[in-house]
Design a protein around this motif. Structure first.
Motif, PDB file in Angstrom:
ATOM      1  N   THR A 289      -0.488 -31.281  21.418  1.00  0.00           N
ATOM      2  CA  THR A 289      -1.055 -32.422  22.269  1.00  0.00           C
ATOM      3  C   THR A 289      -2.563 -32.369  22.258  1.00  0.00           C
ATOM      4  OG1 THR A 289       1.281 -32.380  23.381  1.00  0.00           O
ATOM      5  CG2 THR A 289      -0.692 -33.661  24.714  1.00  0.00           C
ATOM      6  N   ASP A 290      -3.153 -33.365  22.150  1.00  0.00           N
ATOM      7  CA  ASP A 290      -4.632 -33.270  21.962  1.00  0.00           C
ATOM      8  C   ASP A 290      -5.152 -32.681  23.339  1.00  0.00           C
ATOM      9  OD1 ASP A 290      -4.903 -33.667  19.255  1.00  0.00           O
ATOM     10  OD2 ASP A 290      -5.330 -35.864  19.665  1.00  0.00           O
ATOM     11  N   TYR A 291      -4.688 -33.575  24.559  1.00  0.00           N
ATOM     12  CA  TYR A 291      -5.581 -33.062  25.754  1.00  0.00           C
ATOM     13  C   TYR A 291      -5.303 -31.736  26.137  1.00  0.00           C
ATOM     14  CZ  TYR A 291      -1.072 -33.523  28.783  1.00  0.00           C
ATOM     15  OH  TYR A 291       0.111 -33.455  29.332  1.00  0.00           O
ATOM     16  N   TYR A 292      -4.361 -31.000  25.609  1.00  0.00           N
ATOM     17  CA  TYR A 292      -4.226 -29.648  25.983  1.00  0.00           C
ATOM     18  C   TYR A 292      -5.451 -28.768  25.408  1.00  0.00           C
ATOM     19  CZ  TYR A 292       0.817 -30.188  26.711  1.00  0.00           C
ATOM     20  OH  TYR A 292       2.012 -30.925  27.049  1.00  0.00           O
ATOM     21  N   LYS A 293      -5.971 -29.148  24.201  1.00  0.00           N
ATOM     22  CA  LYS A 293      -7.082 -28.564  23.741  1.00  0.00           C
ATOM     23  C   LYS A 293      -8.286 -29.174  24.457  1.00  0.00           C
ATOM     24  CE  LYS A 293      -8.116 -30.586  19.647  1.00  0.00           C
ATOM     25  NZ  LYS A 293      -8.424 -30.878  18.360  1.00  0.00           N
ATOM     26  N   THR A 294      -8.307 -30.473  24.873  1.00  0.00           N
ATOM     27  CA  THR A 294      -9.560 -30.707  25.391  1.00  0.00           C
ATOM     28  C   THR A 294      -9.438 -30.023  26.766  1.00  0.00           C
ATOM     29  OG1 THR A 294      -9.117 -32.935  24.488  1.00  0.00           O
ATOM     30  CG2 THR A 294     -10.641 -32.802  26.790  1.00  0.00           C
ATOM     31  N   ALA A 295      -8.498 -30.033  27.480  1.00  0.00           N
ATOM     32  CA  ALA A 295      -8.438 -29.133  29.023  1.00  0.00           C
ATOM     33  C   ALA A 295      -9.007 -27.716  28.659  1.00  0.00           C
ATOM     34  CB  ALA A 295      -7.061 -29.092  29.264  1.00  0.00           C
ATOM     35  N   ALA A 296      -8.578 -26.948  27.564  1.00  0.00           N
ATOM     36  CA  ALA A 296      -8.997 -25.322  27.193  1.00  0.00           C
ATOM     37  C   ALA A 296     -10.510 -25.580  27.163  1.00  0.00           C
ATOM     38  CB  ALA A 296      -8.173 -24.972  26.289  1.00  0.00           C
ATOM     39  N   ARG A 297     -11.020 -26.432  26.054  1.00  0.00           N
ATOM     40  CA  ARG A 297     -12.273 -26.469  25.806  1.00  0.00           C
ATOM     41  C   ARG A 297     -13.191 -26.957  27.043  1.00  0.00           C
ATOM     42  NH1 ARG A 297     -14.020 -26.209  20.862  1.00  0.00           N
ATOM     43  NH2 ARG A 297     -12.465 -26.567  18.859  1.00  0.00           N
ATOM     44  N   LYS A 298     -12.750 -27.642  27.734  1.00  0.00           N
ATOM     45  CA  LYS A 298     -13.608 -28.027  28.948  1.00  0.00           C
ATOM     46  C   LYS A 298     -13.667 -26.841  30.076  1.00  0.00           C
ATOM     47  CE  LYS A 298     -14.262 -32.206  30.514  1.00  0.00           C
ATOM     48  NZ  LYS A 298     -14.194 -33.756  31.174  1.00  0.00           N
ATOM     49  N   VAL A 299     -12.568 -26.113  30.128  1.00  0.00           N
ATOM     50  CA  VAL A 299     -12.535 -24.840  30.810  1.00  0.00           C
ATOM     51  C   VAL A 299     -13.770 -23.938  30.410  1.00  0.00           C
ATOM     52  CG1 VAL A 299     -11.480 -22.805  31.375  1.00  0.00           C
ATOM     53  CG2 VAL A 299     -10.226 -25.137  31.904  1.00  0.00           C
ATOM     54  N   PHE A 300     -13.650 -23.772  28.981  1.00  0.00           N
ATOM     55  CA  PHE A 300     -14.876 -23.026  28.519  1.00  0.00           C
ATOM     56  C   PHE A 300     -16.081 -23.494  28.565  1.00  0.00           C
ATOM     57  CE2 PHE A 300     -10.987 -21.439  25.848  1.00  0.00           C
ATOM     58  CZ  PHE A 300     -10.779 -20.382  26.536  1.00  0.00           C
ATOM     59  N   SER A 301     -16.181 -24.483  28.349  1.00  0.00           N
ATOM     60  CA  SER A 301     -17.559 -25.428  28.485  1.00  0.00           C
ATOM     61  C   SER A 301     -18.105 -25.172  29.971  1.00  0.00           C
ATOM     62  CB  SER A 301     -17.655 -26.607  28.075  1.00  0.00           C
ATOM     63  OG  SER A 301     -16.962 -27.516  28.862  1.00  0.00           O
ATOM     64  N   TRP A 302     -17.556 -25.304  30.913  1.00  0.00           N
ATOM     65  CA  TRP A 302     -17.854 -25.110  32.162  1.00  0.00           C
ATOM     66  C   TRP A 302     -18.156 -23.415  32.650  1.00  0.00           C
ATOM     67  CZ3 TRP A 302     -14.562 -22.296  35.968  1.00  0.00           C
ATOM     68  CH2 TRP A 302     -15.134 -22.043  37.280  1.00  0.00           C
TER      69      TRP A 302
END
Length: 599
Positions: A289-302
């Motif tokens: 599910t794409d937003y799972y990947k998005t959530a993780a990536r945004k955690v790391f970017s922050w």
């Protein structure tokens, strides 16, 4: 004349802990935890007033402003007590012991934690937050008890101490076993408390408890049980769509104050985000599910943008308050959006994130997607708008960052980053994990042992169980993706230290602090997962992995003893042992294992 009397500062002005330093200018004559404070208490025959918190804690700030900055309260504290401040993140051992006291005496706990005890560190009063008017009445009353009812006070402290000592191994049932029945009982208990509409477990406030979701993910992967699938997917969806997730910069707040995950308690902690990135990555690997990947990536970017030291370590977290107001940094009104964005862009943004004139939090708006079932995580207009809103937000006000580096929490980040690399193939995540490992090796290790904290070139505290367990697991993760035996050798070394200094060979289980560390009122063994997986559950996973990799009977025997120790607690409270049960599930998936027991 000491520094406090001369400059109206206290001894905390020399401390590196951001939390302690926040109280350096209080009119309270604070001491850090140490023999100087307890010697003064013995010499002057005064009780010790112990206050425990952390620098990003909202209610710690409230009590500080109301009471510890108040001249009258400070005068009372200075007259009747010797006052000691502790950063719970630097001294998890002190916090654990006295939080157990508070829970035993009052039935609940939290921060700021307030304890009054004898000069011998034996508590006789406990609580959490107290407003100024209560403090003004409470201090003379407790002081009067100490002076006039000493026998009763000492009797109370002895009873509390005995209760805590008996509780260290109070649940042990030698006949209990860890098997599929224990796992199923945990799943059924989670299902009974599951919120089918909004996800999560129980009523508000709701905590992410990512380790429980990791357990349910693993259970779904092995069993295909649709109940676990529904619990994980509903919870991950609601948390991502809610206000607990920072849609502008990324990262999750510590918990939600409501059932919908809309209104968070706005502080953001490294450990929560490391664990949540871990669970979203694993969910993406399983469900795509794409937003799972998005959530993780945004955690790391922050985290990379706001919680990263130049040498690779990661800071503890960010405050809930800005300019003394909780959540001010994160909320907006509609007019602000129009000021920052062009008209059409603003209208799209307002609709996308559900902004209204009335607002959803004290007249303003927390961006969220709870109303929006057709959101698109790849919407370039929203991505660009969030860049603009992020820059605006940072210029408008600021957040306090607790910039100390903790071994245990950094180890969790290494594990999360390594897992992200495994699933996404992004080399930057592996490089960040390796750099963080170098930070720990170079700045937080000494003579083969670990420290708890590093800040501004100074280390503090002998490593606790979580430091050794989380770091050993992180090293095993790095070894699994690099095949670099240097990581495996370090993992074996620190696991050996953990066993030698923390393990109870007689009754099983690992103590929170080492046998050669400062000995407190009790020496607890933390078994139940709380905000983080317990050190005992992580140690159980490490022992399992080492016995599988090496075949060494030493690890097999330690694994068996640890399984016996955990079994009685899991029988009593299976959902409190979810991270331990992941290891059981991994064994049950192995064809050479039966019922969680391997040949």
């Amino acid at each position: 004349m000491d520094n406090f009397a001369q400059n109206n500062t206290n001894r905390l002005t020399y401390e590196k802990s951001p939390y302690l330093y926040q109280h350096a200018n209080n009119p309270v004559d604070w001491f850090p935890w140490g023999e100087e404070a307890f010697e003064k208490a013995r010499r002057e025959d005064k009780p010790v007033f112990l206050s425990i918190g952390y620098s990003t804690c909202h209610w710690c700030h409230v009590m500080a402003h109301e009471s510890f900055e108040d001249r009258r309260v400070a005068e009372l504290l200075n007259e009747h007590f010797v006052s000691v401040k502790v950063d719970r993140e630097e001294r998890p051992d002190v916090d654990s012991v006295y939080m157990s006291v508070c829970q035993a005496m009052t039935g609940s706990g939290g921060w700021p934690l307030t304890i009054v005890m004898t000069p011998e560190k034996k508590p006789f009063f406990a609580g959490t937050y107290f407003p100024r008017d209560v403090m003004e009445r409470l201090i003379p009353r407790i002081s009067g008890m100490w002076k006039n009812e000493r026998r009763s006070v000492l009797s109370t402290s002895e009873k509390i101490e005995n209760h805590l000592v008996q509780g260290v191994d109070g649940v042990i049932n030698k006949s209990a076993v860890l098997d599929g029945g224990t796992v199923l009982k945990a799943v059924e208990t989670f299902a009974a408390s599951f919120d089918e509409k909004f996800g999560g477990f129980g009523a508000a406030p709701k905590f992410p408890a990512a380790h429980n979701l990791l357990f349910l993910l693993e259970y779904d992967r092995i069993s295909g049980d649709s109940r676990a699938l529904d619990m994980v997917k509903t919870t991950l969806s609601s948390m991502y769509r809610g206000g607990i997730f920072d849609h502008i910069a990324g990262g999750f707040s510590r918990y939600s104050t409501d059932e919908k995950w809309l209104v968070p308690h706005f502080e953001k902690m490294l450990y929560d985000n490391a664990l949540l990135a871990w669970v979203y990555i694993e969910a993406y690997q399983l469900y795509k599910t794409d937003y799972y990947k998005t959530a993780a990536r945004k955690v790391f970017s922050w985290i990379f943008a706001e919680l990263t030291h130049t040498d690779g370590g990661f800071f503890c977290g960010q405050d809930a308050d800005s300019d003394g107001v909780e959540g001010k940094y994160y909320v907006f009104d509609c007019d602000e959006i129009h000021q920052v964005l062009e008209k059409e862009e603003a209208e799209h943004y307002l609709k996308y994130y559900g902004f209204t004139k009335r607002g959803n939090f004290e007249g303003r708006n927390i961006p969220n997607l709870l109303h929006n079932s057709r959101y698109d995580v790849t919407d370039e207009r929203i991505i660009e708008s969030n860049r603009k809103m992020y820059n605006y937000r940072r210029s408008r006000t600021s957040l306090h960052t607790d910039d100390k580096v903790l071994t245990s929490w950094n180890a969790l980040m290494i594990t999360a980053l390594t897992k992200a690399y495994t699933v996404l193939g992004d080399e930057s995540y592996l490089e960040a994990a390796k750099k963080c490992d170098r930070f720990i090796s170079e700045k937080l290790s000494f003579a083969g042992r670990l420290h708890v904290r590093w800040k501004d070139g100074e280390v503090h505290g002998n490593g606790k169980l979580d430091d050794y367990a989380n770091y050993s697991l992180a090293l095993l993760e790095l070894y699994s993706v690099t095949s670099d035996e240097g990581y495996l050798n370090k993992a074996v070394h620190y696991t050996n230290v953990m066993v030698e200094r923390f393990f109870d060979y007689e009754k099983g289980g690992f103590y929170l602090y080492a046998d050669d560390d400062e000995q407190l009122l009790t020496r607890p063994k933390e078994i139940f997962d709380n905000a983080l997986p317990s050190g005992n559950s992580t140690a159980f996973m490490i022992l399992d992995r080492l016995r599988r990799q090496s075949g060494d009977m030493k690890w097999h025997e330690l694994y068996r003893k640890q399984a016996e120790f955990i079994a009685s607690y899991a029988e009593y409270y299976p959902t409190g042992c979810g991270f331990s049960l992941i290891t059981v599930l991994m064994n049950s998936a192995d064809k050479s294992c039966q019922g969680g027991k391997c040949n």
